[in-house]
Every structure is written in C-alpha cells, then in structure tokens.
Design an enzyme around this catalytic site. Structure first.
Site, short mmCIF file in Angstrom:
data_model
loop_
_atom_site.label_atom_id
_atom_site.label_comp_id
_atom_site.label_asym_id
_atom_site.label_seq_id
_atom_site.Cartn_x
_atom_site.Cartn_y
_atom_site.Cartn_z
N ASP A 322 9.25 -11.67 2.33
CA ASP A 322 8.75 -10.38 2.83
C ASP A 322 9.72 -9.60 3.71
O ASP A 322 9.87 -8.40 3.55
CB ASP A 322 7.44 -10.59 3.60
CG ASP A 322 6.25 -10.80 2.66
OD1 ASP A 322 6.30 -10.29 1.52
OD2 ASP A 322 5.28 -11.45 3.07
N TYR A 410 -1.40 -8.64 2.55
CA TYR A 410 -1.58 -9.50 3.71
C TYR A 410 -1.23 -8.81 5.02
O TYR A 410 -0.29 -8.02 5.08
CB TYR A 410 -0.69 -10.75 3.61
CG TYR A 410 -1.49 -11.92 3.12
CD1 TYR A 410 -2.37 -12.58 3.98
CD2 TYR A 410 -1.42 -12.34 1.81
CE1 TYR A 410 -3.13 -13.63 3.54
CE2 TYR A 410 -2.19 -13.39 1.36
CZ TYR A 410 -3.05 -14.03 2.22
OH TYR A 410 -3.81 -15.06 1.78
#
Ligand SMILES: *[C@@H]1O[C@H](CO)[C@@H](O)[C@H](O)[C@H]1NC(C)=O
Ligand SMILES: *[C@@H]1O[C@H](CO)[C@@H](O)[C@H](O)[C@H]1NC(C)=O
Ligand SMILES: *[C@@H]1O[C@H](CO)[C@@H](O)[C@H](O)[C@H]1NC(C)=O
Ligand SMILES: *[C@@H]1O[C@H](CO)[C@@H](O)[C@H](O)[C@H]1NC(C)=O
Ligand SMILES: *[C@@H]1O[C@H](CO)[C@@H](O)[C@H](O)[C@H]1NC(C)=O
Ligand SMILES: [Cu+2]
Length: 676
Positions: A322, A410
């Site tokens: 990420d 998320y």
C-alpha cells in the site's frame, strides 16, 4: 514532570492548530510547506516542461532527509544556534517513460542532483493518474458494451484502480488493472464488484492496452450494504453515552510548529505523502538528570503488505504494497473531531504535491490528544504495616498521535501512544470494508467448490482470506546513537549446585547481536526478550541503559519463499530485523515498489550482514494480521487492533512516574457554572 490534568465529564472544545502568520525557521524535519512545494515546481519548470500537455509528472515530492549528524548537532546545541542542515526536496518524477530522481535545494533555488533510475520497479502512483485511468476505462467502448450486455446501467458503475504486482514478467511497464463496481443505489462500492473483466491501462501512454470479458458471475445484492447512520432504520444501539473531557486549564500538551511537548515527552510530528505520519526526535525528560534523553530519532510506517489468498484469474494479483504503490500519506484522510479523535484533540493538516506539482491539502490529517483510558499507571495497597492500610494509586494518561489512511476499501488507524513511564506503544487498527468476491451461493450448504478462499458473509458475497502486514521503521537512538541489540533467551535449567526439591527453574542467557544475521527474529520460536542498549551508558548499578521491545500478537507470512508476492515482500520473512542506519534504506519494499521484483527490500539489504554492534541501528518490526473474514465484518468491520510496545529497561534509575501527583477532584461537576 508528568503533569496530569484533572477531568470532569461535561464538555469541551476543539483546539485547531492554525499555522499563524509569523515566520519561524523550519525545523529540519518539518514537512515541505505550500510555499516550498511551489518553489519546487518553479525550479523544475525551468528545466522540464511540466503540465498536463507534457510527459512530466511528479510521482513523489518530499523532504530530502537531512544528514543525521547535522540534525543531531543542531538539535543538541543550546538554543539551537548551530545552523540547521540545508533544506532540500527529493522528487521522483516520470519523464517521457523514464523515472527521474531530482534533489532541489531551497537556499540556492536550484536542482543540485538529477539522475535517471535504471533499476527495477516503478514510482508510487499519483491520485491524478489513477483518476485519469479509471475515467478512460469508463469511456472505453468495449467496456461500455460489456456493462450493457450485463444489463447494468453505466451511470451506476464505479471503476477503481489496482496495482498488478509482478509475476515473473521481464517487462514491467507502468500498468494497472482497473476493477469495476456497481453502485445501483448503494454507496458501499467495494461490496459490489463486477467480475469477469480484465482491463489493463498503461499509465505512461494513458491507454487501455488489454481488455477481456469472461462474462461471468452474479452480482452481490446491495441489500444490507448501507453504513450511513442517516439511512439506517431503527432499532439503533447499543446506546453509548457521550463522555467528553472537560479540562479547565486546556489540554496538557503544547504544539509549536510541528513540535509536540507533553508531560515528560517532546517530539516532532510530520507528514510524508508515502509514509503518512512521521515521528522524529522523540526524547523524554529525566528528572534525576534534569535533561531530555533521546529515544526515537525517527519512526514511521514503512510499508503495508496485503496479499489475498485467492489464486484465480480475477484475484491472484491482489497482493498490495500500500505505501509504496498508493502512498499511505496520499491515501490518508481528514479526521473527524469527536469521533476519529476525542474532545480536546489538536489537528494538523497534510500538504503534498499533485502530479503537476501543485500543492494539495488534506485538512486535519493527523491529530494529537490526551488519552484518559481509565487505566491505572501504578498502584499499591500496603496492608502489612500494623494499624495502617496504605493505598497509593495514579491513573494512567497518555498522549496519542494518530492518522488514518484509507487505501481503497480498508481504513488503517495508526497510533503512536506516549506514556509518562517512558513507554511508546505503536498500534494499528483495521477497519473499513472487506474486499469481496461475488458467488452464486446464499448459504454454506450450497457451496460446490472445495475452496471458496474465504467466508460467505452475505448473500452472494465471499469475504476473501488475506493478511495485513504493517512494517514500522524505527530508528531508535537510545540515549545517543551508539546502540546494540541484545537478545536475552529465557532457558529452563535443572538445579545442580544447590540442594533443593525443585526440578527446574529458568534463567536468562544474554547475547549481543554482532551482525544483521544475528538480529533477524522469528517470534514465537523461543522465549526471548529484546533490548536495544546504549554501549556507552550504564545505570548507577551497572546495567546497560536500554529500551525493550514488547511484541504484540505474532503472525508471520504463510506464503512460500518462491511465491512472487513474497519475493517482493521478503521483509515479512522475519518479524523483526536490525540494520545499521543508512539514509537510503527507508522503504522496506524498496524505493520503487510498484511492480518491484524484490531486489531492493530489507531482506536484500540484510544479506550484506553488516556489523550492528555499538552502531547507530534501526529496528524494523512488522505487526501482522491473518484475516479470515466473518459476518460481523459486513457491511463495515469493527476495528481490530494489534501493536507492540517500546519500554524503558534500565533506562531510568527507578520508576520514573513514582512522583506523579495523585489526582484530586477539587471542583464539583456542574452544568450551569457561570464562572468556570
Ligand atoms: C509521452 O511519452 C510516451 C512514451 O512513454 C510517448 O509514447 C508519447 O508520445 C509522449 N507524448 C508526448 C506528448 O511527448
Ligand atoms: C438496481 O436497483 C433497482 C432498484 O432498486 C433494482 O430493481 C435492480 O434489481 C438493481 N439491479 C441490480 C443489478 O442490483
Ligand atoms: C434486506 O436486509 C434486511 C436486513 O438488513 C432484511 O430485513 C430484509 O429482509 C432484506 N431484504 C431482502 C429483499 O433481502
Ligand atoms: C561506542 O561505545 C563503545 C563502548 O563505550 C566505544 O568503545 C566506542 O568508541 C563508541 N563508538 C562511538 C562511535 O562513539
Ligand atoms: C546504503 O544503502 C544503499 C541502498 O541499500 C546502498 O547502496 C549503500 O551501499 C548503503 N551504504 C552503506 C554505507 O552501507
Ligand atoms: Cu482484513
């Protein structure tokens, strides 16, 4: 020193930190300001054409990490009258299909270094190019035809971007896969994927380079995906009472620029578009020595690895890194007062450069607050003194620096919690929405395959198994930079030399790690303690001054070493590593993470097996979660937390919070007070 502010439950106000108009010289770790970002753009524009018409984009702009020795001599000089290190920006740009690394110096207003990256991997993706790519797909005729063929309305389709990893390809162009979702009245995008489509976009050419429609699969229903309070129907609950702080003297922390001072702590708090929240120069005041002592030179999240466990065509590549691919700072979000951060919190904005170098702001991207969690700092009731029962107790209060980064579905809550006892707790909270796969089933009894790679969590919806590995880079400077890593094994022994009915006891076996290989730790194999000590300093009683790492719940990777995502994320092969300080070794997945091939990871650096004894060392620690989804994770997931703690170990001569004043309630709570 630890001063606790008493609290009464009534109300409070929000303290916003507005950067006031007077100019103070920047702290060496201050994030680049709006003015500095504009200057970077102007300096670069003199050499390169920048703008939508040209092939030159800013992929990363951040502070060029100043030399540590210069920062330390500046920081330790009284009144900081030593000149601060030169202030510079580090830029990664994409220039006509090549990646450029540029350093801009602010005092000379010039490019002082400019080179082309020749190695593997691509820079972080910008938000702008991802938006351009998804818009492009939305307008792409074959895509529109596929949507119509499924009987879906184009106006209800959202296209998102996904990195595609590396699976042995020799050419790693800047390609992304785009994944469409169907809203149709829902706003919970990620719960309604439209599967069966492979759509690849080349970001440099801004073209769809591959399109395939396998025309499969049902779409999960929108029913039950709603999460907005205003749209939910009663009954509501469980009921929570509002409980907010009332601090008549204001919060106990002071913020000056980006420096935070609270109780016995002082640290600098910054924002980086890749790392997000960065803590630096954290020191603690020692009352006995009457001075601040260094603990953490710099600490931040270095990477978040999220591999999914469905190896099929639509899913195998979903193995995100990420921070290196999407930017954990770029993906950070504005925090909501009272809900993201409690009453009394202070907020800071984050500023970063868009892909054409223009400053972009995320307001309230970080917050700082006192946490009164209802815990006990320390206590003792003494009942053995004849005629007396003595109780001494102090409530625990800590200071939290927080950010939330929402990388697609998320939301990661990243907390640094400082305690007056000297402890620092890093905590990662996972929440948000699962990444799901549409299936034809609505009940487990209907499942025909032997592995659905997850859990049936709603009608036609499988929450796919996956991991989250959050790797922190912690450049500890325990009372200075001359540090060593000591591993103390607890070993069971049989008593030999004493006459005793006992058959066993345990004792400690201490070993200082001499090289990187001796400091790679897989947790859970041995009963071990881990302490970073200062080689030059001992306590009055001769113990090495140190800070101990208390690991949290342990989980390591379950992928095989030869699996492509694991090669790229080989930094998760161990839970903990130590490296000697090196300014260029900041990003555990490599400086260029998108489509990386694992040749520039922490695991590779560590192979050099450098000496780490009595050196300036850096600790790498991974907080891991294996996530087998369950129905409670739908439609949004209640926060799941994990973390670890750094805690003084023979750092102080005795309990540093012994002399904290107990809290006495001197005012009666009332709601109609007029004179406070
Ligand atoms: C931009 O670079 C690409 C190669 O990456 C090239 O195909 C394209 O023609 C260039 N466009 C301009 C406007 O220079
Ligand atoms: C879209 O919403 C309409 C109206 O609620 C509903 O009738 C239709 O079935 C939905 N379509 C899909 C594919 O969910
Ligand atoms: C939709 O979900 C609600 C609960 O979230 C349930 O009561 C209702 O029966 C569902 N409706 C349909 C059509 O499945
Ligand atoms: C680190 O500490 C050791 C032991 O006190 C000392 O011999 C060594 O010179 C120190 N190294 C540095 C760089 O200060
Ligand atoms: C610092 O790290 C970089 C990248 O790993 C490496 O090329 C360089 O040799 C390192 N420097 C030292 C002194 O180890
Ligand atoms: Cu998860």
């Amino acid at each position: 020193m630890a001063r606790l502010h008493f609290i009464i439950l009534i109300f409070s106000s929000i303290f916003a930190i507005s950067s006031s108009s007077f100019i103070r010289p920047p702290h060496p770790f201050d994030p680049l300001t709006r003015t500095e970002l504009k200057l970077v753009r102007n300096v670069i524009k003199k050499t390169y054409p920048v703008g939508p018409k040209y092939n030159f984009t800013f992929q990363y702009v951040g502070l060029n990490e100043p030399d540590k020795s210069l920062v330390l001599s500046w920081h330790s000089s009284p009144d900081q009258n030593v000149k601060p290190p030169p202030r510079q920006a580090f830029i990664i740009a994409r220039d006509s299909g090549k990646t450029r690394e540029i350093v801009v110096d602010f005092s000379s207003r010039a490019i002082i270094s400019d080179k082309i990256h020749v190695g593997k991997g691509n820079p972080m993706l910008t938000i702008d190019e991802q938006e351009a790519a998804t818009e492009l797909v939305h307008k792409f005729k074959p895509f529109r035809d596929s949507i119509r063929r499924r009987g879906l309305k184009l106006s209800e389709v959202v296209v998102t971007s996904s990195t595609m990893g590396w699976f042995g390809e020799t050419k790693t162009e800047r390609l992304i896969k785009t994944i469409p979702f169907y809203l149709n009245g829902s706003v919970n995008t990620y719960l309604r994927p439209i599967e069966g489509l492979t759509i690849i976009v080349n970001l440099d050419k801004m073209k769809v380079t591959k399109f395939k429609d396998r025309f499969t699969s049902p779409l999960p229903k929108a029913n039950g995906t709603e999460f907005r309070f205003s749209k939910l129907n009663p009954p509501f609950g469980p009921a929570l009472r509002n409980a907010v702080l009332f601090q008549p003297n204001g919060p106990g922390f002071k913020i000056e620029g980006h420096i935070v001072r609270w109780a016995n702590w002082e640290f600098h708090m910054s924002f980086d578009v890749r790392a997000g929240l960065v803590i630096s120069l954290a020191s603690i005041f020692d009352m006995d020595m009457n001075k601040y002592r260094q603990v953490l030179y710099k600490g931040h999240v270095s990477e978040i690895f999220v591999p999914y466990m469905d190896p099929s065509a639509d899913w195998y590549f979903i193995t995100y890194l990420d921070c290196g691919e999407f930017g954990c700072g770029q993906s950070a979000v504005s925090l909501e007062p009272y809900n993201d951060c409690p009453a009394g919190a202070a907020f800071m904005d984050g500023i970063f450069a868009g892909q054409y170098g223009t400053p972009t702001k995320i307001s309230n991207v970080m917050c700082i607050f006192e946490k009164h969690a209802g815990d006990i700092m320390w206590r003792h009731t003494e009942v053995e003194v004849p005629g007396l029962e003595i109780t001494e107790v102090r409530p625990d209060v800590s200071l939290v620096a927080r950010m939330v980064t929402t990388v697609g579905n998320y939301d990661y809550i990243i907390d640094y919690e400082f305690k007056p006892s000297g402890s620092i707790k890093m905590e990662v909270g996972l929440t948000g929405v699962l990444e799901v796969k549409p299936v034809e089933y609505v009940h487990t009894s209907e499942i025909k395959e032997d592995d659905i790679h997850g859990t049936l969590i709603a009608d036609n919806t499988v929450g796919v198994n996956h991991d989250h590995f959050v790797t922190f880079r912690l450049d500890l400077d325990i009372d200075g930079t001359n540090n060593s890593f000591v591993r103390t094994e607890l070993v069971t022994k049989a008593p030999k030399s004493v006459n005793t009915p006992r058959k066993s006891y345990w004792t400690t076996k201490q070993k200082t790690a001499k090289t990187e290989a001796e400091a790679r730790v897989k947790l859970g194999l041995n009963v071990e303690e881990f302490v970073v000590v200062n080689a030059d300093r001992r306590t009055k009683h001769g113990n090495e001054v140190g800070y101990r790492l208390f690991p949290g719940p342990v989980s390591g990777t379950l992928l095989t070493q030869d699996d492509y995502p694991q090669i790229r994320a080989a930094f998760t092969n161990y839970n903990m590593w130590i490296t000697p300080y090196n300014k260029s070794e900041m990003w555990t997945s490599g400086l260029y993470t998108d489509r990386s091939q694992g040749d520039d990871t922490l695991a590779v650096w560590s192979q050099r097996n450098r000496e780490i004894e009595k050196k300036d060392i850096v600790m790498w620690y991974t907080v891991g979660f294996h996530h087998v989804p369950c129905q409670e994770d739908f439609p949004t997931m209640p926060t799941l937390s994990s973390g670890f703690e750094l805690r003084p170990a023979n750092f102080f001569e005795q309990n540093p919070v012994l002399k904290v004043k107990p809290i006495k309630l001197t005012t009666t709570p009332c709601c109609t007070c007029t004179n406070g």
